[in-house]
Design a protein around this motif. Structure first.
Motif: not given
Length: 192
Positions: A78, A81, A94, A96, A99, A115
């Motif tokens: 994560p 990201l 980020v 959805w 990404h 994601v």
């Protein structure tokens, strides 16, 4: 639970992620476990000889990881990201469910098609308007995945060097036996 996507939590998780990816294992390597001594000596791997029949080798995550097509380690993090820590905690960063990580010049750096594989119990926000976009704004659970490659027969990789530019090295599977590489991956997982 709390929001693991807050700026402070992401900074802590980034430290843990760096620690994991810099973790190394040290193993005794017997002569019969080396398939190409010349490649091993040229590889830049940290080795020390204790005798003509045995040596010690230090292998990091980047030595043992499965590589993506661009040569980077296959990691689902994560933290990755975000382009940099300056974007940590931004509820509109980020996208959805997929990404596209852009750098500061809006150039595509990486793609995360799913994601949802990293964020559980997520909170979503939508930026309204003609180009409405949904963003991941919070998550009480996150999943990190580090993929090891116990075969290591892939294309040549790039090793980061402490003393100069990265060097190109052959895959571990061209230098060491598959049994040794499997043992190294098992040891990395055990020590981790």
């Amino acid at each position: 639970g709390g929001n693991l996507l807050s700026r402070e939590m992401l900074k802590r998780l980034a430290e843990v992620d760096r620690d994991i990816q810099s973790f190394s294992v040290h193993l005794e390597l017997k002569e019969e476990e080396v398939t190409d001594l010349g490649l091993l000596q040229q590889s830049g791997l940290s080795t020390t000889s204790s005798s003509s029949l045995s040596m010690s080798v230090s292998l990091s995550f980047s030595d043992l990881c499965a590589k993506r097509g661009d040569g980077k380690c296959r990691v689902l993090s994560p933290v990755d990201l975000y382009f940099d820590e300056g974007n940590f905690g931004d509820p509109f960063y980020v996208r959805w469910p997929s990404h596209f990580k852009l750098n500061n010049h809006r150039i595509l750096v990486d793609v995360f098609p799913s994601v949802h594989l990293m964020a559980g119990g997520r909170g979503l926000r939508t930026r309204e308007g003609p180009d409405a976009v949904t963003y991941l704004s919070s998550a009480p659970t996150l999943q990190f995945t580090y993929v090891l490659d116990d075969a290591h027969m892939g294309r040549q990789g790039r090793r980061e060097s402490e003393h100069g530019p990265p060097s190109t090295s052959a895959p571990l599977g061209q230098m060491l036996t598959s049994a040794f590489i499997q043992r190294a991956c098992d040891e990395w997982e055990r020590e981790f």
